[in-house]
Design a protein around this motif. Structure first.
Motif, mmCIF file in Angstrom:
data_model
loop_
_atom_site.group_PDB
_atom_site.id
_atom_site.type_symbol
_atom_site.label_atom_id
_atom_site.label_comp_id
_atom_site.label_asym_id
_atom_site.label_seq_id
_atom_site.Cartn_x
_atom_site.Cartn_y
_atom_site.Cartn_z
ATOM 1 N N SER A 317 0.808 -1.219 0.000
ATOM 2 C CA SER A 317 0.000 0.000 0.000
ATOM 3 C C SER A 317 0.841 1.267 0.000
ATOM 4 O O SER A 317 0.311 2.366 -0.148
ATOM 5 C CB SER A 317 -0.931 0.007 1.225
ATOM 6 O OG SER A 317 -1.788 -1.127 1.205
ATOM 7 N N GLY A 318 2.156 1.111 0.198
ATOM 8 C CA GLY A 318 3.035 2.261 0.069
ATOM 9 C C GLY A 318 3.445 2.941 1.346
ATOM 10 O O GLY A 318 3.850 4.107 1.321
ATOM 11 N N PHE A 319 3.355 2.246 2.507
ATOM 12 C CA PHE A 319 3.793 2.853 3.757
ATOM 13 C C PHE A 319 4.744 1.906 4.495
ATOM 14 O O PHE A 319 4.687 0.693 4.343
ATOM 15 C CB PHE A 319 2.600 3.202 4.655
ATOM 16 C CG PHE A 319 1.789 2.012 5.130
ATOM 17 C CD1 PHE A 319 2.118 1.347 6.293
ATOM 18 C CD2 PHE A 319 0.687 1.571 4.411
ATOM 19 C CE1 PHE A 319 1.383 0.253 6.737
ATOM 20 C CE2 PHE A 319 -0.062 0.483 4.839
ATOM 21 C CZ PHE A 319 0.290 -0.183 6.011
ATOM 22 N N SER A 335 0.813 2.224 10.024
ATOM 23 C CA SER A 335 2.210 2.636 9.980
ATOM 24 C C SER A 335 2.641 3.060 11.384
ATOM 25 O O SER A 335 2.094 2.572 12.386
ATOM 26 C CB SER A 335 2.387 3.783 8.973
ATOM 27 O OG SER A 335 3.739 4.109 8.804
ATOM 28 N N SER A 366 6.751 7.824 -1.259
ATOM 29 C CA SER A 366 5.504 7.042 -1.272
ATOM 30 C C SER A 366 4.838 7.077 0.092
ATOM 31 O O SER A 366 3.610 7.244 0.199
ATOM 32 C CB SER A 366 5.812 5.595 -1.673
ATOM 33 O OG SER A 366 4.682 4.763 -1.483
ATOM 34 N N TRP A 367 5.625 6.917 1.124
ATOM 35 C CA TRP A 367 5.105 6.937 2.501
ATOM 36 C C TRP A 367 4.495 8.301 2.816
ATOM 37 O O TRP A 367 3.416 8.386 3.397
ATOM 38 C CB TRP A 367 6.254 6.604 3.442
ATOM 39 C CG TRP A 367 5.893 6.344 4.865
ATOM 40 C CD1 TRP A 367 4.669 6.066 5.391
ATOM 41 C CD2 TRP A 367 6.808 6.326 5.965
ATOM 42 N NE1 TRP A 367 4.752 5.879 6.743
ATOM 43 C CE2 TRP A 367 6.056 6.024 7.118
ATOM 44 C CE3 TRP A 367 8.178 6.532 6.083
ATOM 45 C CZ2 TRP A 367 6.653 5.930 8.392
ATOM 46 C CZ3 TRP A 367 8.765 6.433 7.339
ATOM 47 C CH2 TRP A 367 8.010 6.127 8.476
ATOM 48 N N TRP A 370 1.231 8.570 1.149
ATOM 49 C CA TRP A 370 0.246 7.668 1.760
ATOM 50 C C TRP A 370 -0.492 8.347 2.905
ATOM 51 O O TRP A 370 -1.702 8.155 3.075
ATOM 52 C CB TRP A 370 0.938 6.399 2.253
ATOM 53 C CG TRP A 370 0.018 5.433 2.937
ATOM 54 C CD1 TRP A 370 -0.761 4.477 2.353
ATOM 55 C CD2 TRP A 370 -0.236 5.350 4.351
ATOM 56 N NE1 TRP A 370 -1.484 3.799 3.317
ATOM 57 C CE2 TRP A 370 -1.173 4.321 4.548
ATOM 58 C CE3 TRP A 370 0.240 6.048 5.458
ATOM 59 C CZ2 TRP A 370 -1.635 3.965 5.812
ATOM 60 C CZ3 TRP A 370 -0.228 5.704 6.729
ATOM 61 C CH2 TRP A 370 -1.154 4.670 6.890
ATOM 62 N N TRP A 371 0.218 9.126 3.697
ATOM 63 C CA TRP A 371 -0.444 9.810 4.815
ATOM 64 C C TRP A 371 -1.559 10.717 4.315
ATOM 65 O O TRP A 371 -2.656 10.749 4.895
ATOM 66 C CB TRP A 371 0.574 10.630 5.615
ATOM 67 C CG TRP A 371 1.527 9.802 6.426
ATOM 68 C CD1 TRP A 371 2.837 9.545 6.157
ATOM 69 C CD2 TRP A 371 1.232 9.101 7.644
ATOM 70 N NE1 TRP A 371 3.378 8.731 7.137
ATOM 71 C CE2 TRP A 371 2.420 8.446 8.055
ATOM 72 C CE3 TRP A 371 0.089 8.966 8.432
ATOM 73 C CZ2 TRP A 371 2.484 7.674 9.219
ATOM 74 C CZ3 TRP A 371 0.155 8.196 9.593
ATOM 75 C CH2 TRP A 371 1.334 7.561 9.975
ATOM 76 N N GLU A 373 -3.234 10.444 1.479
ATOM 77 C CA GLU A 373 -4.295 9.657 0.846
ATOM 78 C C GLU A 373 -5.114 8.860 1.853
ATOM 79 O O GLU A 373 -6.276 8.516 1.584
ATOM 80 C CB GLU A 373 -3.669 8.703 -0.177
ATOM 81 C CG GLU A 373 -2.991 9.428 -1.343
ATOM 82 C CD GLU A 373 -2.068 8.521 -2.139
ATOM 83 O OE1 GLU A 373 -1.989 7.310 -1.796
ATOM 84 O OE2 GLU A 373 -1.409 9.011 -3.075
ATOM 85 N N ASN A 374 -4.544 8.556 3.022
ATOM 86 C CA ASN A 374 -5.204 7.628 3.938
ATOM 87 C C ASN A 374 -5.456 8.148 5.351
ATOM 88 O O ASN A 374 -6.232 7.534 6.086
ATOM 89 C CB ASN A 374 -4.383 6.343 4.049
ATOM 90 C CG ASN A 374 -4.325 5.575 2.756
ATOM 91 O OD1 ASN A 374 -5.178 4.746 2.470
ATOM 92 N ND2 ASN A 374 -3.295 5.837 1.958
#
Length: 640
Positions: A317-319, A335, A366-367, A370-371, A373-374
């Motif tokens: 998922s990228g984290f 995470s 990416s990480w 991710w924050w 986006e999620n």
């Protein structure tokens, strides 16, 4: 002739940009890609004698082959101690006091107490030679040392031994090592070579020696190591020694991933997801990044290894996950605080290897994405836990998409900040904008901006800089001018949560506060003895919070990473007096138990400064040494 013409044609096409030659077909004999450089680094790390096996600090292993000398102790009644871990609890567990341990295993020193006996076990290694000395400290007689030659991890080494000699070698016999036991007569009994500990013992691997010569060589090695570090670190020696020792003893080789790493502790690594044959490891996210920063003070290769391994554990998922275990498990629902870019940039600042930035940049970016986006909600961030169908864990309390799983993402598992905070199973987030997470995200953007600029990724740098500025401004929505502090805020009704922790000072990391605001936060809150100040600091909740009396994990106890992150925030402002005060108190707390027992605790009692008053405090957990790392920074040993 045709071959030469073909090569010339390819070179001409490449020169004019008509073709791109992949690495496999390059005209160069060696292409040092970032990953190739990292593999080379790991190969160099995994060499020589060291306490590589996570299951016992008294197992001396020779890498890369994996043959070993395992030490057990047997008392006069025939009871055996076979595994040795610093801080192991239990009536029959050996009590270990760690002393020196070089990163490369060239010198180790460990004190062992068990069943009324006391021994000092030291070693000195160089290349394929290794001398192990066992000394009876209190004169109690009747115990025996069991020396067990082994081939570990299914490596298929050649092992022969009798009471006269031990023969260890890889399959091809390329590095044969002969070992002898010196001291009392040796008795072979099954797989054991037994020798009395009534008198001093020497195990000489790869060399011949008298007992006196072996003892002198190890003694000299130890003295040289101590003298060198005392000369180098001076008044900072105790802080450095505590930090270097815990990292040295927790450094292991994991045969499953074939890497050298430094997990939080051997107890966490070998008593959770452990394999009988291989041992195991536990890497936690922010813990491992902090370890990489501390390791950078004395060992570049180990610092890089830990930063790379936790970053490359990134999920689909990228984290970067909260946890990563030797059985392949990763916390794919959550995470942990984003401190990776800070750690990686710190390593670059210290050593200047751009290839490390190139190797890890994509995962770190990416990480960061991710924050958003999620975990973002109306311009700020909330902790959460996202459903992932393949997740399984070893305890039901770690179920995904739950309130507690979201608390685990914070790293402050049972903090009173989260008491009564609702969890939304649709958004997969706590219904609370978290000032600490929002600030760490901005800090991450700031460090990533510097990395992007260094790599000449100009568009990314502009994007990250704009992103940091946007969220930095948003953090100021959480400032309460009446109370003089930043607060977490409900996403349901917009009310501030008055249950606080040291993370409420994290806007200093994001450089969101003005100098005046920072000064007010210090005076009214950090230095306020009714809240966070005292003989020992910084408690994980204020002293006037009802949860402080719980003295349970993140409810009242002192945690080194909180001290460290608050200290790093203070450094962004003209708060030199406060920096010094926090450094001095952190040093005092670390050395209280280190100088007495050789322990570096996972967390500490905020009233007494004790670490061993709670079973939920690992006695030898490497991030406790951040208390000393603060002092090394403050005193200019480490330049950040």
């Amino acid at each position: 002739m045709r071959k030469h013409l073909f090569c010339l044609l390819i070179i001409m096409m490449y020169s004019f940009g008509s073709v791109s030659i992949p690495y496999a077909y390059s005209m160069h004999t060696t292409i040092n890609t970032p990953m190739q450089q990292y593999h080379s680094l790991q190969k160099e790390l995994a060499k020589g004698w060291n306490t590589w096996d996570t299951r016992s600090v008294l197992t001396h292993v020779y890498l890369p082959y994996g043959f070993a000398i395992d030490l057990n102790l047997i008392d006069m009644n025939g009871h055996r101690a076979s595994q040795f871990k610093v801080g192991a609890r239990g009536i029959d567990k050996p009590i270990l006091k760690p002393h020196a341990h070089t990163y490369d295993g060239t010198y180790t020193k460990m004190e062992v107490k068990w069943h009324g006996y006391a021994w000092m076990i030291e070693s000195a290694a160089k290349g394929s030679t290794n001398i192990i000395i066992v000394t009876n400290l209190n004169g109690k007689k009747g115990a025996k040392l069991a020396v067990i030659p082994k081939s570990l991890w299914g490596r298929g080494n050649i092992i022969h031994y009798n009471s006269e000699e031990i023969y260890l070698a890889p399959k091809d016999k390329s590095v044969p090592v002969k070992a002898h036991l010196l001291g009392a007569p040796v008795e072979q009994k099954g797989r054991d070579l037994l020798i009395s500990t009534d008198t001093q013992i020497a195990i000489c691997c790869g060399m011949t020696s008298t007992l006196e010569q072996a003892v002198q060589r190890v003694k000299q090695c130890g003295e040289e190591f101590v003298v060198e570090n005392k000369l180098k670190y001076g008044k900072n020696y105790d802080c450095y020694n505590a930090m270097q020792t815990i990292l040295g003893w927790n450094n292991i080789y994991d045969p499953g991933i074939r890497k050298v790493i430094t997990p939080v502790s051997r107890i966490w690594s070998s008593e959770w997801f452990a394999s009988v044959d291989f041992g195991g490891f536990t890497l936690f996210c922010w813990d491992t990044y902090f370890a990489s920063m501390m390791l950078a003070v004395g060992n570049k290769a180990l610092a890089y290894a830990n930063a790379v391994e936790i970053t490359k554990a990134i999920t689909e998922s990228g984290f970067v996950p909260n946890c990563y275990y030797s059985n392949g498990f990763k916390s794919r629902d959550r995470s942990q605080p984003p401190v990776g870019s800070m750690a990686v940039w710190t390593l670059y600042q210290q050593y200047g290897d751009k290839w490390l930035l190139e190797l890890l940049y994509n995962e770190l970016l990416s990480w960061n994405n991710w924050w958003i986006e999620n975990r973002s909600w109306e311009g700020l961030f909330c902790f959460g836990s996202s459903p992932y169908e393949k997740v399984s864990y070893f305890r039901s309390e770690y179920d995904q998409n739950t309130a507690y799983a979201a608390c685990l993402e914070s790293g402050l598992d049972n903090s009173s900040m989260f008491d009564g905070v609702p969890f939304n199973k649709v958004t997969h987030m706590q219904e609370q904008q978290d000032v600490g997470l929002s600030s760490l995200f901005v800090m991450d953007c700031d460090y990533l901006t510097q990395i992007a600029r260094t790599l000449n990724k100009k568009e990314d740098a502009v994007m990250l800089e704009d992103r940091a500025d946007k969220y930095r401004d948003n953090i100021n929505q959480l400032w309460d001018k009446e109370k003089g502090l930043y607060y977490n805020r409900s996403t349901q009704n917009g009310k501030f949560n008055r249950r606080i922790s040291p993370t409420n000072f994290y806007p200093l990391l994001a450089k969101a506060a003005s100098q005046k605001q920072a000064e007010r936060m210090m005076k009214e809150h950090l230095l306020n003895p009714e809240e966070f100040w005292g003989e020992y600091v910084i408690p994980s909740v204020p002293r006037n919070d009802p949860a402080f009396k719980n003295n349970d994990y993140w409810r009242g106890r002192i945690w080194a990473p909180l001290n460290f992150l608050v200290y790093m925030g203070l450094r962004n402002y003209d708060l030199s007096k406060e920096c010094r005060q926090l450094s001095d108190k952190s040093e005092k707390l670390l050395l209280k138990s280190w100088l007495k027992d050789g322990y570096v605790f996972e967390n500490y009692n905020a009233t007494t400064g004790e670490g061993d008053d709670s079973v939920r405090s690992d006695k030898f957990y490497h991030w406790g040494a951040l208390l000393g790392y603060i002092t090394l920074i403050e005193n200019g040993v480490v330049e950040l």
